[in-house]
Design a protein around this motif. Structure first.
Motif, PDB file in Angstrom:
ATOM      1  N   LEU A   1      41.447  47.792  31.936  1.00  0.00           N
ATOM      2  CA  LEU A   1      40.524  46.428  32.247  1.00  0.00           C
ATOM      3  C   LEU A   1      41.322  45.268  32.336  1.00  0.00           C
ATOM      4  O   LEU A   1      40.952  44.267  32.732  1.00  0.00           O
ATOM      5  CB  LEU A   1      39.394  46.502  31.136  1.00  0.00           C
ATOM      6  CG  LEU A   1      38.428  47.459  31.244  1.00  0.00           C
ATOM      7  CD1 LEU A   1      37.196  47.112  30.160  1.00  0.00           C
ATOM      8  CD2 LEU A   1      37.509  47.037  32.383  1.00  0.00           C
ATOM      9  N   VAL A   2      42.488  45.319  31.740  1.00  0.00           N
ATOM     10  CA  VAL A   2      43.268  44.193  31.971  1.00  0.00           C
ATOM     11  C   VAL A   2      43.737  43.806  33.208  1.00  0.00           C
ATOM     12  O   VAL A   2      43.857  42.588  33.601  1.00  0.00           O
ATOM     13  CB  VAL A   2      44.814  44.204  30.754  1.00  0.00           C
ATOM     14  CG1 VAL A   2      45.576  45.440  31.454  1.00  0.00           C
ATOM     15  CG2 VAL A   2      45.464  43.250  30.778  1.00  0.00           C
ATOM     16  N   PHE A   3      43.745  44.898  33.941  1.00  0.00           N
ATOM     17  CA  PHE A   3      43.923  44.562  35.503  1.00  0.00           C
ATOM     18  C   PHE A   3      42.693  44.348  36.329  1.00  0.00           C
ATOM     19  O   PHE A   3      43.028  44.344  37.578  1.00  0.00           O
ATOM     20  CB  PHE A   3      44.902  45.690  35.992  1.00  0.00           C
ATOM     21  CG  PHE A   3      46.248  45.731  35.578  1.00  0.00           C
ATOM     22  CD1 PHE A   3      47.096  44.804  35.236  1.00  0.00           C
ATOM     23  CD2 PHE A   3      46.474  47.026  34.887  1.00  0.00           C
ATOM     24  CE1 PHE A   3      48.185  44.942  34.583  1.00  0.00           C
ATOM     25  CE2 PHE A   3      47.591  47.185  34.076  1.00  0.00           C
ATOM     26  CZ  PHE A   3      48.578  46.228  33.975  1.00  0.00           C
ATOM     27  N   HIS A   4      41.653  44.507  35.715  1.00  0.00           N
ATOM     28  CA  HIS A   4      40.380  44.584  36.423  1.00  0.00           C
ATOM     29  C   HIS A   4      40.139  43.299  37.376  1.00  0.00           C
ATOM     30  O   HIS A   4      39.749  43.412  38.466  1.00  0.00           O
ATOM     31  CB  HIS A   4      39.385  44.639  35.622  1.00  0.00           C
ATOM     32  CG  HIS A   4      37.817  44.735  36.433  1.00  0.00           C
ATOM     33  ND1 HIS A   4      37.057  43.446  36.665  1.00  0.00           N
ATOM     34  CD2 HIS A   4      37.145  45.818  36.621  1.00  0.00           C
ATOM     35  CE1 HIS A   4      36.120  44.093  37.121  1.00  0.00           C
ATOM     36  NE2 HIS A   4      35.874  45.379  37.161  1.00  0.00           N
ATOM     37  N   ASP A   5      40.309  42.067  36.772  1.00  0.00           N
ATOM     38  CA  ASP A   5      40.244  40.977  37.439  1.00  0.00           C
ATOM     39  C   ASP A   5      41.121  39.806  36.844  1.00  0.00           C
ATOM     40  O   ASP A   5      41.578  39.840  35.706  1.00  0.00           O
ATOM     41  CB  ASP A   5      39.047  40.332  37.934  1.00  0.00           C
ATOM     42  CG  ASP A   5      38.152  40.147  36.561  1.00  0.00           C
ATOM     43  OD1 ASP A   5      38.396  39.343  35.760  1.00  0.00           O
ATOM     44  OD2 ASP A   5      37.175  40.839  36.274  1.00  0.00           O
ATOM     45  N   PRO A   6      41.469  38.805  37.478  1.00  0.00           N
ATOM     46  CA  PRO A   6      42.122  37.686  36.939  1.00  0.00           C
ATOM     47  C   PRO A   6      41.746  37.090  35.613  1.00  0.00           C
ATOM     48  O   PRO A   6      42.498  36.874  34.821  1.00  0.00           O
ATOM     49  CB  PRO A   6      42.327  36.577  37.783  1.00  0.00           C
ATOM     50  CG  PRO A   6      41.877  37.108  39.226  1.00  0.00           C
ATOM     51  CD  PRO A   6      40.996  38.156  38.964  1.00  0.00           C
ATOM     52  N   PHE A   7      40.463  37.354  35.334  1.00  0.00           N
ATOM     53  CA  PHE A   7      39.805  36.858  33.982  1.00  0.00           C
ATOM     54  C   PHE A   7      40.034  37.532  32.914  1.00  0.00           C
ATOM     55  O   PHE A   7      40.248  37.206  31.765  1.00  0.00           O
ATOM     56  CB  PHE A   7      38.257  36.409  34.274  1.00  0.00           C
ATOM     57  CG  PHE A   7      38.137  35.491  35.503  1.00  0.00           C
ATOM     58  CD1 PHE A   7      38.504  34.134  35.249  1.00  0.00           C
ATOM     59  CD2 PHE A   7      37.780  35.974  36.793  1.00  0.00           C
ATOM     60  CE1 PHE A   7      38.189  33.139  36.468  1.00  0.00           C
ATOM     61  CE2 PHE A   7      37.476  34.992  37.579  1.00  0.00           C
ATOM     62  CZ  PHE A   7      37.847  33.929  37.513  1.00  0.00           C
ATOM     63  N   THR A   8      39.983  39.056  33.170  1.00  0.00           N
ATOM     64  CA  THR A   8      40.204  39.855  31.895  1.00  0.00           C
ATOM     65  C   THR A   8      41.666  39.867  31.783  1.00  0.00           C
ATOM     66  O   THR A   8      42.133  40.071  30.517  1.00  0.00           O
ATOM     67  CB  THR A   8      39.854  41.323  32.607  1.00  0.00           C
ATOM     68  OG1 THR A   8      40.460  41.695  33.750  1.00  0.00           O
ATOM     69  CG2 THR A   8      38.383  41.356  32.296  1.00  0.00           C
ATOM     70  N   PHE A   9      42.384  39.638  32.726  1.00  0.00           N
ATOM     71  CA  PHE A   9      44.147  39.633  32.499  1.00  0.00           C
ATOM     72  C   PHE A   9      44.345  38.402  31.803  1.00  0.00           C
ATOM     73  O   PHE A   9      45.030  38.364  30.663  1.00  0.00           O
ATOM     74  CB  PHE A   9      44.686  39.219  33.845  1.00  0.00           C
ATOM     75  CG  PHE A   9      46.287  39.301  33.893  1.00  0.00           C
ATOM     76  CD1 PHE A   9      46.738  40.762  33.753  1.00  0.00           C
ATOM     77  CD2 PHE A   9      46.973  38.262  33.903  1.00  0.00           C
ATOM     78  CE1 PHE A   9      48.210  40.895  33.422  1.00  0.00           C
ATOM     79  CE2 PHE A   9      48.268  38.433  33.821  1.00  0.00           C
ATOM     80  CZ  PHE A   9      48.982  39.639  33.686  1.00  0.00           C
ATOM     81  N   GLY A  10      43.580  37.043  31.783  1.00  0.00           N
ATOM     82  CA  GLY A  10      43.881  36.150  31.040  1.00  0.00           C
ATOM     83  C   GLY A  10      43.287  36.078  29.676  1.00  0.00           C
ATOM     84  O   GLY A  10      43.729  35.768  28.712  1.00  0.00           O
ATOM     85  N   ALA A  11      42.159  37.053  29.620  1.00  0.00           N
ATOM     86  CA  ALA A  11      41.366  37.036  28.386  1.00  0.00           C
ATOM     87  C   ALA A  11      42.373  38.104  27.625  1.00  0.00           C
ATOM     88  O   ALA A  11      42.204  37.766  26.270  1.00  0.00           O
ATOM     89  CB  ALA A  11      40.187  37.877  28.552  1.00  0.00           C
ATOM     90  N   PHE A  12      43.169  39.017  27.809  1.00  0.00           N
ATOM     91  CA  PHE A  12      43.949  39.583  26.950  1.00  0.00           C
ATOM     92  C   PHE A  12      44.917  38.913  26.171  1.00  0.00           C
ATOM     93  O   PHE A  12      45.003  38.920  25.166  1.00  0.00           O
ATOM     94  CB  PHE A  12      44.629  40.564  27.948  1.00  0.00           C
ATOM     95  CG  PHE A  12      45.863  41.402  27.402  1.00  0.00           C
ATOM     96  CD1 PHE A  12      45.664  42.242  26.153  1.00  0.00           C
ATOM     97  CD2 PHE A  12      47.117  41.375  27.422  1.00  0.00           C
ATOM     98  CE1 PHE A  12      46.459  42.924  25.541  1.00  0.00           C
ATOM     99  CE2 PHE A  12      48.474  42.008  26.805  1.00  0.00           C
ATOM    100  CZ  PHE A  12      47.649  42.651  25.946  1.00  0.00           C
ATOM    101  N   TRP A  13      45.657  37.893  27.018  1.00  0.00           N
ATOM    102  CA  TRP A  13      46.348  36.812  26.241  1.00  0.00           C
ATOM    103  C   TRP A  13      45.775  36.030  25.187  1.00  0.00           C
ATOM    104  O   TRP A  13      46.444  35.870  24.282  1.00  0.00           O
ATOM    105  CB  TRP A  13      47.345  36.231  27.523  1.00  0.00           C
ATOM    106  CG  TRP A  13      47.974  37.116  28.363  1.00  0.00           C
ATOM    107  CD1 TRP A  13      47.753  37.321  29.688  1.00  0.00           C
ATOM    108  CD2 TRP A  13      49.017  37.842  28.048  1.00  0.00           C
ATOM    109  NE1 TRP A  13      48.501  38.255  30.127  1.00  0.00           N
ATOM    110  CE2 TRP A  13      49.516  38.600  29.200  1.00  0.00           C
ATOM    111  CE3 TRP A  13      49.911  38.187  26.909  1.00  0.00           C
ATOM    112  CZ2 TRP A  13      50.488  39.570  29.266  1.00  0.00           C
ATOM    113  CZ3 TRP A  13      51.018  38.973  27.136  1.00  0.00           C
ATOM    114  CH2 TRP A  13      51.173  39.696  28.323  1.00  0.00           C
ATOM    115  N   THR A  14      44.634  35.552  25.620  1.00  0.00           N
ATOM    116  CA  THR A  14      44.009  34.748  24.671  1.00  0.00           C
ATOM    117  C   THR A  14      43.348  35.605  23.536  1.00  0.00           C
ATOM    118  O   THR A  14      43.551  35.197  22.365  1.00  0.00           O
ATOM    119  CB  THR A  14      42.631  33.870  25.362  1.00  0.00           C
ATOM    120  OG1 THR A  14      42.008  34.902  25.892  1.00  0.00           O
ATOM    121  CG2 THR A  14      43.139  32.950  26.233  1.00  0.00           C
TER     122      THR A  14
END
Lengths: 215, 416
Positions: free
Chosen positions: B210-223
């Motif tokens: 899911l981290v690569f699903h879309d730019p937003f999940t990618f950002g959400a992982f870091w936050t």
């Protein structure tokens, strides 16, 4: 012989009730808050026992967070000394008892008059199969039926968001279309109310600056 | 047997009640006890491992060796020695302390941390209680862990501890908000809060994570990971125990066993937060290069054991990253901590939440967006490979003269 659910319920109920009494008995404000924490955690335990995981977790996340703030305020207010122990006058006892008895009466009457049947008795449920938050949302939207029926229309099954996408275009979801009633509007009104209250609280609690004084 | 008890509770319960003639409720109790014992053993053993790892990692980052003697070459048994020392240490309760709260604090912290493990799936259905709202439940009980810290801080009757507790309260109440918001991002994509289902959804190669699903999940992982680090009160957010300002913060007055319990709770919740991150973003128990679940290749027993091992290793890697960050970054000031949360993380997570909601709607109209995960995965892989290449090809022999090789080894220096 008492079965497991009854035993667990009695244990949790006793724990909750005793903590509730301890909230009243203890004089130290921080200890009161701690006992209040146990009371509310016990309530969450009852919800877990009935398989209402979502309500239980909400109870925990809201009240533990809330009590956290209460404790911090308690600490800040009691740090000065005279408020470390709370003295309660006789008049306050009387008022509190009257209000308490009235509330208890209201709850008992409601509970006794409810249309309870034996199959409506709460059961310990398998958390895996218990009603999830998704179902909650669906019934708010009016996709699945709710009891008791609401007086307002929900979005229903024919809403474009629920249409399945196929190669020929869109077709309605397979379930039969019926007039769905939902609690979405009351829910939203309550949410907006809550938001207004939060903003108001933040406004009241802000650092006040006197006019003309540059800080 | 333990493993089976956790995985197939129904089967074992039925077995106990029908074959062995036990009452059903008794069988349920036995299975629940086994699951609890397995989980708490895992939690304590991994805490022992993490303490050793923390010593080694901090030592290597600071150009030291760390423990080398107890238990052979790498100091494997250092934690046991530490533990023995703590157990025989005198247990002191200050005169000014509120005895009840002082004693209660560590146990509440440990209970909050342990309860989170009940809903954490270690593999497909390897979970003590497969809950519908597992993520929500875990966040809820982990927020009560902080309560122990605050009670301990207040109950100590010491100003340092009180300051530590107050800071902790302010920090946690603030960081809970962006943490919950960034958890919602993958939950919206998955459409469920059941961690087991989210794990099953990410079966297959790494780009299905899911981290690569879309730019937003990618950002959400870091936050999420940042907020998680802050909620475990790890540096750079360990204001509750800031040694340079508050002696030792909330645990100034604690010694011996009670202090030990606080730390078990901290290491436990580090793993729990990492576990949530692994399940929500990093593919759960899937190795990331096989198209199916491991049980389909190796059978139910070996496959599940491997699944659990993979999950644990992934969690450990994230815990290692937390340690890496702790020993690399300096501690923030309390106002910087609050500003990081309220002025940056909170708006960022709100934008991520709105963004992912829009993305879900738009991706429904434009299926081409579903290929975004390959792009994101490619970019991340390229970044990781480039970093590795830089690390491996930079010569470490250009040491400035008159300086020992070591931390300066890889850097060019203008010092003659």
């Amino acid at each position: 012989m008492m079965d497991l659910q009854q035993f667990l319920f009695l244990a949790i109920a006793a724990f909750t009730g005793l903590s509730a009494v301890a909230v009243l008995v203890s004089q130290n404000i921080v200890r009161s808050a701690v006992w209040l924490l146990f009371t509310l955690a016990g309530t969450a335990g009852v919800f877990f026992l009935l398989g209402a995981d979502f309500v239980a977790a909400t109870q925990l996340i809201i009240y533990v967070g809330g009590i956290l703030v209460l404790v911090v305020f308690g600490v800040m207010l009691t740090a000065q000394g005279p408020f470390v122990t709370m003295k309660v006058g006789a008049a306050e006892w009387v008022v509190a008892s009257v209000v308490g008895v009235l509330l208890l009466g209201a709850i008992v009457i409601t509970a006794l008059r409810g249309p309870w049947t034996d199959d409506a008795a709460p059961q310990m449920e398998d958390p895996e199969r218990s009603a999830s938050s998704a179902e909650l949302g669906m019934s708010f939207l009016g996709v699945s039926q709710v009891t008791p029926p609401a007086k307002l229309r929900g979005i229903g099954l024919h809403h474009p968001f629920l249409l399945e996408k196929t190669e020929q275009g869109t077709k309605p979801a397979s379930a039969p279309e019926r007039k769905q009633m939902a609690y979405l509007l009351p829910f939203e009104i309550v949410s907006v109310h809550l938001l207004v209250v939060l903003i108001g609280a933040a406004y009241l609690a802000r650092a006040k600056r006197r006019r003309g004084v540059v800080t | 047997v333990f493993f089976l008890a956790v995985r197939d509770q129904k089967t074992v319960t039925d077995f106990l009640s029908s074959r062995l003639g036990l009452a059903h409720s008794l069988a349920v109790l036995i299975v629940a006890l086994i699951a609890a014992v397995v989980l708490i053993t895992f939690m304590l053993l991994s805490a022992i491992f993490f303490v050793w790892l923390e010593r080694k990692v901090s030592a290597r980052i600071q150009d030291r060796l760390g423990p080398t003697r107890v238990g052979g070459k790498f100091g494997w048994l250092q934690t046991l020695a530490d533990g023995l020392k703590l157990l025989v240490k005198e247990d002191i309760i200050p005169t000014n302390a509120d005895h009840m709260l002082f004693r209660l604090g560590p146990y509440i912290a440990l209970a909050g941390s342990f309860l989170a493990f009940l809903a954490l799936p270690f593999g497909n259905n390897v979970v003590a209680q497969n809950m519908n709202v597992a993520v929500f439940y875990m966040l809820a009980v982990m927020s009560s862990e902080v309560f122990g810290v605050i009670l301990g801080g207040y109950g100590s009757g010491s100003k340092w501890a009180l300051f530590g507790g107050m800071r902790e309260a302010a920090q946690v109440v603030s960081y809970e908000v962006p943490r919950a918001l960034s958890v919602l991002v993958p939950v919206i994509v998955a459409g469920t809060m059941n961690l087991n289902t989210v794990g099953v959804m990410q079966t297959g190669a790494m780009w299905h994570w899911l981290v690569f699903h879309d730019p937003f999940t990618f950002g959400a992982f870091w936050t999420f990971f940042t907020c998680g680090t802050a909620s475990c009160k790890r540096a750079p957010f360990d204001l509750a125990e800031a040694e340079s300002e508050l002696v030792a913060g909330f645990h100034t007055e604690y010694s011996g066993f009670r202090w030990l319990i606080f730390f078990m709770a901290e290491y436990g919740s580090m793993f729990a937060i990492s576990g949530i991150a692994v399940l929500l973003f990093l593919g759960g128990w899937h190795p990331g290069f096989l198209p199916h679940d491991l049980t389909e290749y190796l059978g139910p027993v070996a496959g599940n054991v491997l699944n659990v091992l993979i999950f644990i290793v992934k969690g450990w890697i994230l815990v290692f990253v937390m340690m890496w960050v702790r020993w690399t970054l300096p501690r923030l000031r309390i106002d910087q901590v609050m500003m990081t949360c309220l002025r940056y993380l909170l708006p960022i997570s709100c934008v991520l939440l709105l963004g992912v909601s829009l993305w879900q709607l738009v991706a429904w109209e434009y299926p081409v967006l579903a290929y975004c995960n390959y792009l994101l995965f490619g970019l991340s892989a390229a970044f990781v490979l480039y970093t590795l290449w830089r690390l491996l090809t930079t010569s470490s022999k250009e040491t400035p003269t008159q300086l020992m090789p070591g931390a300066w080894g890889a850097l060019q220096s203008k010092v003659p």
